[in-house]
Design a protein around this motif. Structure first.
Motif, PDB file in Angstrom:
ATOM      1  N   SER A 482       0.831  -1.214   0.000  1.00 14.90           N
ATOM      2  CA  SER A 482       0.000   0.000   0.000  1.00 14.90           C
ATOM      3  C   SER A 482       0.862   1.259   0.000  1.00 14.90           C
ATOM      4  O   SER A 482       0.589   2.217  -0.734  1.00 14.90           O
ATOM      5  CB  SER A 482      -0.916  -0.003   1.222  1.00 14.90           C
ATOM      6  OG  SER A 482      -1.637   1.202   1.311  1.00 14.90           O
ATOM      7  N   GLN A 483       1.897   1.278   0.834  1.00 12.68           N
ATOM      8  CA  GLN A 483       2.768   2.454   0.902  1.00 12.68           C
ATOM      9  C   GLN A 483       3.488   2.691  -0.430  1.00 12.68           C
ATOM     10  O   GLN A 483       3.663   3.832  -0.862  1.00 12.68           O
ATOM     11  CB  GLN A 483       3.785   2.288   2.030  1.00 12.68           C
ATOM     12  CG  GLN A 483       3.179   2.262   3.425  1.00 12.68           C
ATOM     13  CD  GLN A 483       2.441   3.544   3.765  1.00 12.68           C
ATOM     14  OE1 GLN A 483       2.836   4.639   3.356  1.00 12.68           O
ATOM     15  NE2 GLN A 483       1.350   3.411   4.502  1.00 12.68           N
ATOM     16  N   ALA A 484       3.912   1.604  -1.077  1.00 11.40           N
ATOM     17  CA  ALA A 484       4.577   1.745  -2.375  1.00 11.40           C
ATOM     18  C   ALA A 484       3.626   2.303  -3.416  1.00 11.40           C
ATOM     19  O   ALA A 484       3.987   3.171  -4.223  1.00 11.40           O
ATOM     20  CB  ALA A 484       5.121   0.390  -2.825  1.00 11.40           C
ATOM     21  N   TYR A 485       2.373   1.808  -3.397  1.00  9.33           N
ATOM     22  CA  TYR A 485       1.366   2.333  -4.333  1.00  9.33           C
ATOM     23  C   TYR A 485       1.113   3.819  -4.081  1.00  9.33           C
ATOM     24  O   TYR A 485       1.046   4.627  -5.020  1.00  9.33           O
ATOM     25  CB  TYR A 485       0.068   1.540  -4.191  1.00  9.33           C
ATOM     26  CG  TYR A 485      -1.100   2.194  -4.892  1.00  9.33           C
ATOM     27  CD1 TYR A 485      -1.256   2.082  -6.275  1.00  9.33           C
ATOM     28  CD2 TYR A 485      -2.037   2.949  -4.179  1.00  9.33           C
ATOM     29  CE1 TYR A 485      -2.317   2.697  -6.928  1.00  9.33           C
ATOM     30  CE2 TYR A 485      -3.097   3.560  -4.816  1.00  9.33           C
ATOM     31  CZ  TYR A 485      -3.237   3.432  -6.181  1.00  9.33           C
ATOM     32  OH  TYR A 485      -4.277   4.047  -6.820  1.00  9.33           O
ATOM     33  N   GLN A 486       0.976   4.184  -2.802  1.00 12.15           N
ATOM     34  CA  GLN A 486       0.693   5.581  -2.473  1.00 12.15           C
ATOM     35  C   GLN A 486       1.862   6.484  -2.873  1.00 12.15           C
ATOM     36  O   GLN A 486       1.646   7.613  -3.334  1.00 12.15           O
ATOM     37  CB  GLN A 486       0.403   5.709  -0.981  1.00 12.15           C
ATOM     38  CG  GLN A 486      -0.905   5.056  -0.562  1.00 12.15           C
ATOM     39  CD  GLN A 486      -1.172   5.208   0.914  1.00 12.15           C
ATOM     40  OE1 GLN A 486      -1.279   6.325   1.407  1.00 12.15           O
ATOM     41  NE2 GLN A 486      -1.271   4.095   1.621  1.00 12.15           N
ATOM     42  N   ARG A 487       3.074   6.003  -2.681  1.00 11.51           N
ATOM     43  CA  ARG A 487       4.231   6.812  -3.081  1.00 11.51           C
ATOM     44  C   ARG A 487       4.221   7.061  -4.586  1.00 11.51           C
ATOM     45  O   ARG A 487       4.446   8.190  -5.042  1.00 11.51           O
ATOM     46  CB  ARG A 487       5.519   6.093  -2.677  1.00 11.51           C
ATOM     47  CG  ARG A 487       6.782   6.838  -3.073  1.00 11.51           C
ATOM     48  CD  ARG A 487       8.025   6.093  -2.625  1.00 11.51           C
ATOM     49  NE  ARG A 487       9.219   6.795  -3.055  1.00 11.51           N
ATOM     50  CZ  ARG A 487      10.453   6.345  -2.845  1.00 11.51           C
ATOM     51  NH1 ARG A 487      10.644   5.202  -2.194  1.00 11.51           N
ATOM     52  NH2 ARG A 487      11.499   7.045  -3.265  1.00 11.51           N
ATOM     53  N   LEU A 488       3.943   5.990  -5.366  1.00 12.07           N
ATOM     54  CA  LEU A 488       3.873   6.149  -6.816  1.00 12.07           C
ATOM     55  C   LEU A 488       2.736   7.081  -7.205  1.00 12.07           C
ATOM     56  O   LEU A 488       2.910   7.964  -8.059  1.00 12.07           O
ATOM     57  CB  LEU A 488       3.681   4.778  -7.473  1.00 12.07           C
ATOM     58  CG  LEU A 488       3.465   4.779  -9.001  1.00 12.07           C
ATOM     59  CD1 LEU A 488       4.675   5.397  -9.703  1.00 12.07           C
ATOM     60  CD2 LEU A 488       3.195   3.371  -9.505  1.00 12.07           C
ATOM     61  N   ARG A 489       1.582   6.907  -6.561  1.00  7.41           N
ATOM     62  CA  ARG A 489       0.422   7.744  -6.907  1.00  7.41           C
ATOM     63  C   ARG A 489       0.700   9.210  -6.597  1.00  7.41           C
ATOM     64  O   ARG A 489       0.317  10.099  -7.377  1.00  7.41           O
ATOM     65  CB  ARG A 489      -0.806   7.267  -6.125  1.00  7.41           C
ATOM     66  CG  ARG A 489      -2.104   7.894  -6.581  1.00  7.41           C
ATOM     67  CD  ARG A 489      -2.548   7.330  -7.915  1.00  7.41           C
ATOM     68  NE  ARG A 489      -3.711   8.041  -8.420  1.00  7.41           N
ATOM     69  CZ  ARG A 489      -3.658   9.050  -9.281  1.00  7.41           C
ATOM     70  NH1 ARG A 489      -2.492   9.472  -9.753  1.00  7.41           N
ATOM     71  NH2 ARG A 489      -4.750   9.644  -9.686  1.00  7.41           N
ATOM     72  N   LEU A 528      -5.637   9.027  -0.444  1.00  8.66           N
ATOM     73  CA  LEU A 528      -4.718   7.907  -0.636  1.00  8.66           C
ATOM     74  C   LEU A 528      -4.618   7.011   0.596  1.00  8.66           C
ATOM     75  O   LEU A 528      -4.447   5.812   0.482  1.00  8.66           O
ATOM     76  CB  LEU A 528      -3.328   8.420  -1.023  1.00  8.66           C
ATOM     77  CG  LEU A 528      -3.178   8.871  -2.479  1.00  8.66           C
ATOM     78  CD1 LEU A 528      -1.785   9.409  -2.723  1.00  8.66           C
ATOM     79  CD2 LEU A 528      -3.478   7.715  -3.435  1.00  8.66           C
ATOM     80  N   GLU A 529      -4.704   7.597   1.790  1.00  5.25           N
ATOM     81  CA  GLU A 529      -4.596   6.786   3.003  1.00  5.25           C
ATOM     82  C   GLU A 529      -5.801   5.883   3.188  1.00  5.25           C
ATOM     83  O   GLU A 529      -5.810   5.005   4.041  1.00  5.25           O
ATOM     84  CB  GLU A 529      -4.436   7.690   4.233  1.00  5.25           C
ATOM     85  CG  GLU A 529      -3.069   8.323   4.360  1.00  5.25           C
ATOM     86  CD  GLU A 529      -1.958   7.304   4.540  1.00  5.25           C
ATOM     87  OE1 GLU A 529      -2.211   6.229   5.113  1.00  5.25           O
ATOM     88  OE2 GLU A 529      -0.837   7.560   4.081  1.00  5.25           O
ATOM     89  N   LEU A 530      -6.857   6.106   2.394  1.00  2.00           N
ATOM     90  CA  LEU A 530      -8.041   5.277   2.525  1.00  2.00           C
ATOM     91  C   LEU A 530      -7.880   3.954   1.803  1.00  2.00           C
ATOM     92  O   LEU A 530      -8.720   3.091   1.924  1.00  2.00           O
ATOM     93  CB  LEU A 530      -9.269   6.029   1.984  1.00  2.00           C
ATOM     94  CG  LEU A 530      -9.525   7.402   2.612  1.00  2.00           C
ATOM     95  CD1 LEU A 530     -10.784   8.001   2.027  1.00  2.00           C
ATOM     96  CD2 LEU A 530      -9.657   7.282   4.109  1.00  2.00           C
TER      97      LEU A 530
END
Length: 530
Positions: A482-489, A528-530
């Protein structure tokens, strides 16, 4: 009234000083009320600073209702109900005990301070202000129940203290006081204020139910405290309790009356309003300090500072003396002897006792003291009472506020994690509700199969992610993904924002268009945190 070039320069300097204080509070990570207090002390001694004298009633009516309404609106009703007994002990018993203790000591020690004036001082310094304490508590991760006690106490004790303040001021102004009559009037004030607040809250709710315009709805919210306070005052009942009641009522019902845009904008507006009102109060008292000190010429500087320190010591001492025995009594009164029903640990009690800072409500009420009595004379010791109130605010906010973080670290109190667990639970249930609704809608013509599958995967991953937070043996793989996805997003969203800003600078799109697009990107970022 003229406004010269020198006045313009002075006003600009004062505004710049306030801005620097707020910026400094962020850089040094000190809650802004602490620096506002220090700024208020210094602002009155700026060379050429004007002396301001506002109508006392104007200060009370203009500043207090939105502060009371806003504080009540954002209060957790569940925590208020869960801690009703300890909050009641603090907000009623401790307020009255503090008022009596301060009045007794001040009357005994300060020459010429009669009992009615001593009770006015006691009522003024008895309510707490949670702003600085809550900011520190949340940042350092205190247990949620302790934060709830600090915030709930402040909400309720404003009403108790200001009703007592009203009767004490009336005794000074009229020169008469009857305990039986005051007791009856107190009950009428409480019941009448709550009744007016409920009635006004119901009317506002019916009005807002028919609206769908964020600026209009937020404006109504900003005025709701006045809608409760002013009619109650006109009827001779407690405007304070009316404003608080409207705030609680609307806080309970607003989610069903508003959309996402109104809630996002309203939260930001209220944060700014709280900041501006607190800054205004401390600026006003700072501009009045020189004239207040001049009027205290019968007392030496050392004397008035000593009196302020003494009153502060009584305020702090009364809180310690009350909290430790009352926590034990609360434990004995509890019918269920489970850990969560008992009083907090001695460390938590120490933090609670050291968190009794005074602030904006005390200051607004002090500035609202009448200038004269019914007999036509000046309100006795008015300037001394205002100075002592401000002195207590300075000492409690600065001394307690600056030492509270260190005390928390020494006592090693930690966040109990309840808020994070409940948030994860809410996310899981919300995702499940979305999946169930998706199952109901997927046969509709307008729902594409690939879209439904994408949504099902999104919400399924979301459930797995938040369920993993309840698994003590989890390896953290889902959270890492999830953190990797959020960083990319976020990297991609930053690229989008830069592209929009480039178009705006090249004048290929309008500023309003750019703001709307960036706002949508910001909302995506926030989600994004959702």
């Amino acid at each position: 009234m003229s406004f010269s070039e020198g006045d313009s320069a002075l006003l600009a300097a004062l505004l710049a000083a306030g801005l620097l204080l707020l910026a400094a509070s962020q850089l040094v990570r000190i809650p802004y009320p602490i620096l506002l207090v220090l700024g208020g002390v210094g602002i009155g001694f700026v060379p050429g600073a004007p002396t301001v004298q506002l109508s006392p009633d104007l200060v009370l009516v203009a500043v207090l209702p939105p502060l009371l309404y806003g504080g009540a609106f954002f209060t957790s009703l569940r925590e208020l109900r869960a801690n009703v007994r300890p909050i009641g002990m603090l907000a009623i018993g401790l307020v009255l005990t503090t008022m009596l203790a301060v009045a007794a000591v001040a009357h005994e020690v300060i020459p010429g301070l009669a009992w009615p004036q001593a009770f006015v001082l006691g009522a003024l310094v008895s309510p707490t202000d949670p702003t600085a304490a809550s900011a520190i508590a949340v940042r350092l991760g205190l247990p949620r129940r302790l934060i709830a006690l600090i915030e709930g106490e402040s909400l309720v004790n404003d009403g108790t203290a200001l009703v007592a303040y009203r009767f004490a001021v009336a005794a000074v102004v009229t020169g008469a006081f009857s305990l039986p009559r005051a007791t009856g009037d107190f009950a009428l004030n409480v019941v009448g204020g709550i009744a007016v607040g409920l009635a006004v809250g119901y009317v506002i709710r019916q009005l807002r139910r028919r609206l769908d315009n964020p600026p209009v709805e937020i404006t109504i919210a900003l005025l709701s405290g006045y809608f409760g306070y002013l009619p109650a005052q006109a009827l001779g009942v407690s405007g304070v309790l009316a404003a608080v009641t409207v705030g609680i009522y609307m806080g309970l019902n607003t989610p069903e009356l508003t959309n996402a845009q109104t809630r996002l904008q309203g939260q930001a507006v209220w944060e700014i309003v709280f900041l501006l009102l607190n800054g205004l109060l401390f600026a006003l008292v700072g501009l009045q300090l020189p004239s207040i000190l001049d009027a205290l010429s019968g007392h030496s500087t050392a004397e008035v500072i000593g009196y302020a320190a003494l009153v502060s010591a009584v305020v702090i001492g009364a809180r310690f003396v009350w909290i430790f025995p009352m926590a034990y009594i609360e434990r004995l009164a509890s019918r269920r002897f489970r850990e969560e029903d008992l009083a907090p640990s001695w460390g938590a009690k120490t933090i609670l006792a050291w968190s009794g800072m005074r602030g904006a409500v005390s200051l607004a009420a002090a500035l609202a003291l009448p200038l004269t009595t019914d007999a036509g004379g000046a309100f006795p010791n008015r300037n001394l009472i205002i100075f002592l109130t401000f002195g207590v605010i300075v000492i409690t906010v600065v001394v307690q506020g600056l030492t509270l973080p260190g005390l928390i670290r020494v006592l090693r109190l930690e966040d109990d994690g309840l808020a994070e667990k409940e948030e994860a639970k809410a996310r899981i249930y919300a995702a499940q509700a979305a999946l169930e609704r998706l199952s109901e809608l997927e046969d509709e013509d307008w729902v594409r199969e690939d879209t439904a599958e994408r949504m099902r995967g999104l919400y399924g991953f979301r459930q797995d992610r938040f369920r993993a937070r309840f698994d003590p043996d989890g390896d953290g793989t889902i959270e890492d993904r999830s953190q990797a996805y959020q960083r990319l997003r976020r990297e991609l969203l930053d690229a989008e924002r830069r592209a929009v800003e480039d178009l705006r600078r090249q004048r290929r799109i309008d500023d309003d268009v750019a703001r709307r697009v960036v706002r949508d990107l910001d909302l995506e970022d926030a989600r994004l945190e959702l």
